[in-house]
Design a protein around this motif. Sequence first.
Motif, PDB file in Angstrom:
ATOM      1  N   PHE A 151      47.474  34.672  30.912  1.00 15.82           N
ATOM      2  CA  PHE A 151      47.309  33.248  31.183  1.00 15.82           C
ATOM      3  C   PHE A 151      46.685  32.586  29.960  1.00 15.82           C
ATOM      4  O   PHE A 151      45.640  33.018  29.466  1.00 15.82           O
ATOM      5  CB  PHE A 151      46.427  33.024  32.411  1.00 15.82           C
ATOM      6  CG  PHE A 151      47.138  33.251  33.716  1.00 15.82           C
ATOM      7  CD1 PHE A 151      48.111  32.364  34.153  1.00 15.82           C
ATOM      8  CD2 PHE A 151      46.840  34.362  34.499  1.00 15.82           C
ATOM      9  CE1 PHE A 151      48.778  32.578  35.360  1.00 15.82           C
ATOM     10  CE2 PHE A 151      47.492  34.584  35.704  1.00 15.82           C
ATOM     11  CZ  PHE A 151      48.467  33.693  36.132  1.00 15.82           C
ATOM     12  N   SER A 152      47.338  31.530  29.502  1.00 19.33           N
ATOM     13  CA  SER A 152      46.893  30.806  28.311  1.00 19.33           C
ATOM     14  C   SER A 152      46.640  29.352  28.703  1.00 19.33           C
ATOM     15  O   SER A 152      47.575  28.644  29.088  1.00 19.33           O
ATOM     16  CB  SER A 152      47.976  30.880  27.228  1.00 19.33           C
ATOM     17  OG  SER A 152      47.602  30.178  26.063  1.00 19.33           O
TER      18      SER A 152
ATOM     19  N   ASP B 128      46.989  32.079  23.713  1.00 21.85           N
ATOM     20  CA  ASP B 128      47.416  33.477  23.806  1.00 21.85           C
ATOM     21  C   ASP B 128      47.411  34.159  22.450  1.00 21.85           C
ATOM     22  O   ASP B 128      46.822  35.225  22.271  1.00 21.85           O
ATOM     23  CB  ASP B 128      48.789  33.581  24.476  1.00 21.85           C
ATOM     24  CG  ASP B 128      49.853  32.725  23.792  1.00 21.85           C
ATOM     25  OD1 ASP B 128      49.511  31.736  23.111  1.00 21.85           O
ATOM     26  OD2 ASP B 128      51.060  33.032  23.953  1.00 21.85           O
TER      27      ASP B 128
ATOM     28  N   GLN C 280      49.200  27.483  31.090  1.00 21.61           N
ATOM     29  CA  GLN C 280      48.731  26.763  32.272  1.00 21.61           C
ATOM     30  C   GLN C 280      48.862  25.246  32.142  1.00 21.61           C
ATOM     31  O   GLN C 280      49.060  24.549  33.130  1.00 21.61           O
ATOM     32  CB  GLN C 280      47.287  27.172  32.578  1.00 21.61           C
ATOM     33  CG  GLN C 280      47.184  28.629  33.043  1.00 21.61           C
ATOM     34  CD  GLN C 280      45.767  29.135  33.057  1.00 21.61           C
ATOM     35  OE1 GLN C 280      45.250  29.567  32.038  1.00 21.61           O
ATOM     36  NE2 GLN C 280      45.122  29.092  34.219  1.00 21.61           N
TER      37      GLN C 280
ATOM     38  N   ALA D 233      43.009  36.457  30.907  1.00 20.99           N
ATOM     39  CA  ALA D 233      42.727  35.023  31.060  1.00 20.99           C
ATOM     40  C   ALA D 233      41.598  34.622  30.136  1.00 20.99           C
ATOM     41  O   ALA D 233      40.762  35.445  29.741  1.00 20.99           O
ATOM     42  CB  ALA D 233      42.359  34.697  32.502  1.00 20.99           C
TER      43      ALA D 233
ATOM     44  N   CYS E 108      40.953  25.991  34.007  1.00 20.43           N
ATOM     45  CA  CYS E 108      42.033  26.977  34.112  1.00 20.43           C
ATOM     46  C   CYS E 108      41.519  28.311  34.632  1.00 20.43           C
ATOM     47  O   CYS E 108      42.201  29.001  35.398  1.00 20.43           O
ATOM     48  CB  CYS E 108      42.706  27.162  32.744  1.00 20.43           C
ATOM     49  SG  CYS E 108      43.776  25.777  32.275  1.00 20.43           S
ATOM     50  N   LEU E 109      40.312  28.686  34.223  1.00 24.97           N
ATOM     51  CA  LEU E 109      39.726  29.920  34.733  1.00 24.97           C
ATOM     52  C   LEU E 109      39.396  29.780  36.218  1.00 24.97           C
ATOM     53  O   LEU E 109      39.622  30.702  37.010  1.00 24.97           O
ATOM     54  CB  LEU E 109      38.468  30.282  33.946  1.00 24.97           C
ATOM     55  CG  LEU E 109      37.853  31.649  34.253  1.00 24.97           C
ATOM     56  CD1 LEU E 109      38.844  32.766  33.952  1.00 24.97           C
ATOM     57  CD2 LEU E 109      36.561  31.855  33.465  1.00 24.97           C
TER      58      LEU E 109
ATOM     59  N   LEU F 123      42.441  30.359  38.173  1.00 27.93           N
ATOM     60  CA  LEU F 123      42.740  31.784  38.341  1.00 27.93           C
ATOM     61  C   LEU F 123      41.847  32.397  39.412  1.00 27.93           C
ATOM     62  O   LEU F 123      42.318  33.121  40.298  1.00 27.93           O
ATOM     63  CB  LEU F 123      42.554  32.527  37.020  1.00 27.93           C
ATOM     64  CG  LEU F 123      42.654  34.050  37.135  1.00 27.93           C
ATOM     65  CD1 LEU F 123      44.046  34.479  37.577  1.00 27.93           C
ATOM     66  CD2 LEU F 123      42.265  34.732  35.836  1.00 27.93           C
TER      67      LEU F 123
END
Length: 644
Positions: A376-377, A383, A406, A521, A535-536, A539
């Motif tokens: 996951f970027s 990434d 993401q 991640a 974004c984290l 997840l």
Amino acid sequence: MIAEEQLRNLTDISYQEAGIYENTRFEKIHNVVYDDAHYASSVVAAEIAQLIREREQEGRPCVLGLATGSSPIRVYEELVRLHREEGLSFKNVVTFNLDEYYPMSNQNVQSYHYFMQEYLFKHIDIPEENINIPKGDLEPEEVLEFCVSYEKKIKSYGGLDFQLLGIGRTGHIGFNEPGSHFNSRTRLITLDHLTRSDAAPAFLGIENVPKKAITMGIRTVLDARRVVLLAWGQNKAEIVQKAVEGEITSQVPSTYLQEHDNTTFILDKGAASELTRIKTPWLVGPCEWTTELTRKAVVWLCDKAQKSILRLTDKDYNDNGMEGLLTKEGSSYNLNIKMFNVLQHTITGWPGGKPHADDSNRPERSEPAKKRVIIFSPHPDDDVISMGGTFDRLIEQGHEVHVAYQTSGNIAVSNHEAIKFAEVAGQLSPKETIYKQILESIRANNERGIDAPEVRALKGLIRQKESLGATRYLGLPDEQVHFLKLPFYETGAIKKNPLGREDINIMCSIIEAVKPHQIYAAGDLADPHGTHKVCLDALFGAVDVLKEKEFMKDCWVWLYRGAWHEWDMHEIEMAVPMSPDQVLKKRNAIFFHQSQKDGVMFQGDDSREFWVRAEERNKETAAKYHKLGLADYAAIEAFKRYYF
């Protein structure tokens, strides 16, 4: 409801459980550390709400000094919730904001007038005449008179009952930059370059950040009866430590708060991480030597003594407050061997696990030999910037690798870059009117406005095609590259929407589709309100939804860091070495992100390009391992496991 006395007595249970006791002899300002900035914000909001209610019962106004920036956002959101759901009224509240950029129109989306309306005032029942914010649109000859009248108005209400503060990386409170005098009052001030650099993302470039601001003075802040300062994230840790433990100096204006007898710093673990009782608790007093704390202490001692692990002596431990650890382990020889092996076992050239090998001392499982992997970027280049070497190694070693971007990253594409692509496309397809519309839209919109949907679409496509260039270079099939475009990000502005159920559902969908054995991640939490953190959280939210699924029982989550910070040595659980050739390959993959290569908009105070930062960070990590007495590698990418 959390009263002031309760707030002062709160302790961070997580640190106590880790064996780190509340001995604060190095600290000159009361502070409370929380696991979570959201919960900490609700505690502060509860204190403000109680004060408002008390003043209402007394029949007098509640006078609040308010701050802007990312730190108080959650406090304001909680106050709005209390108003809507619990009937908290602001009719008896009078507010005075700390500062405003100068020159700055009230209608500008970057103004603090706009900020306060968006996050607080338009959602509550405060009378408009009770709102006071420094004016950024004054004529130069009007500034002094305004500043004097601002001070007089505060005094007319009997002073501030409560002052909410953030802290800048220069140590400023309000916009009182280094050099500000202890007795300073509201005035016009020139902003420090670092302050302007930190503000640059919101203004889409430092060249758009005003060079001056009107701010309350130090003395004005210190006259408040209660002061609460908020600090979130690792990027505030160094300045928080100076403010709390350092000597009082005008070069760190927040140290003046040591002279205030009713100040509390409210911190999350990242912002508190440099405080002595947290960073090196063995220097404060006796502590419980957990495995994690032992590893942290030994790495610290190596740096302090300038020795590798196997060269540390009993005297080194005893001279640095670690006699209790030495007693527990028996001797420095036994402890050194133990910790050398712990660090040695983090190093692996097989990030997906070495097939059919003994994995008892390896960071990853050997089976299944070929794993399904999702990287996951948050942005379309994290990434390769953060784990490009590991990405390459996973593909080379035959794993089924998927990368999921993401967000579109469209706001990081400058207008001049978008114009270039629109002009090329317009030349190739002169009958298509969309490119002309895009060009007209960009030229009609200044850099501080919100992009039109078609402009956002073009900028998103630029990032998308750059990403595909990099993944193809690394040998990843296009069908294993996913562009999620999480909705929280797609506002066309710096300010994003809150993380929502739709965002988490999108994350769940790709995880369920791939059924990964490994997830990578971004765990870069320097800015707890930034895109990486959201974004984290997306997840973590998805993992929480899916964790009872059968395939998730065999899924491990590894966190990498972004371009700004690396994991501390004691935190690293998997270290993937890179050869000189692989360092070069990673660099070339990053180069595909041309729109981010030169003059990137969110540069921060580090003038190096992202590829240089990443490369030097990886080389520094390898050098740290070597300095501890381990093998000498060209570069290392580091990861920490997340347990769910």
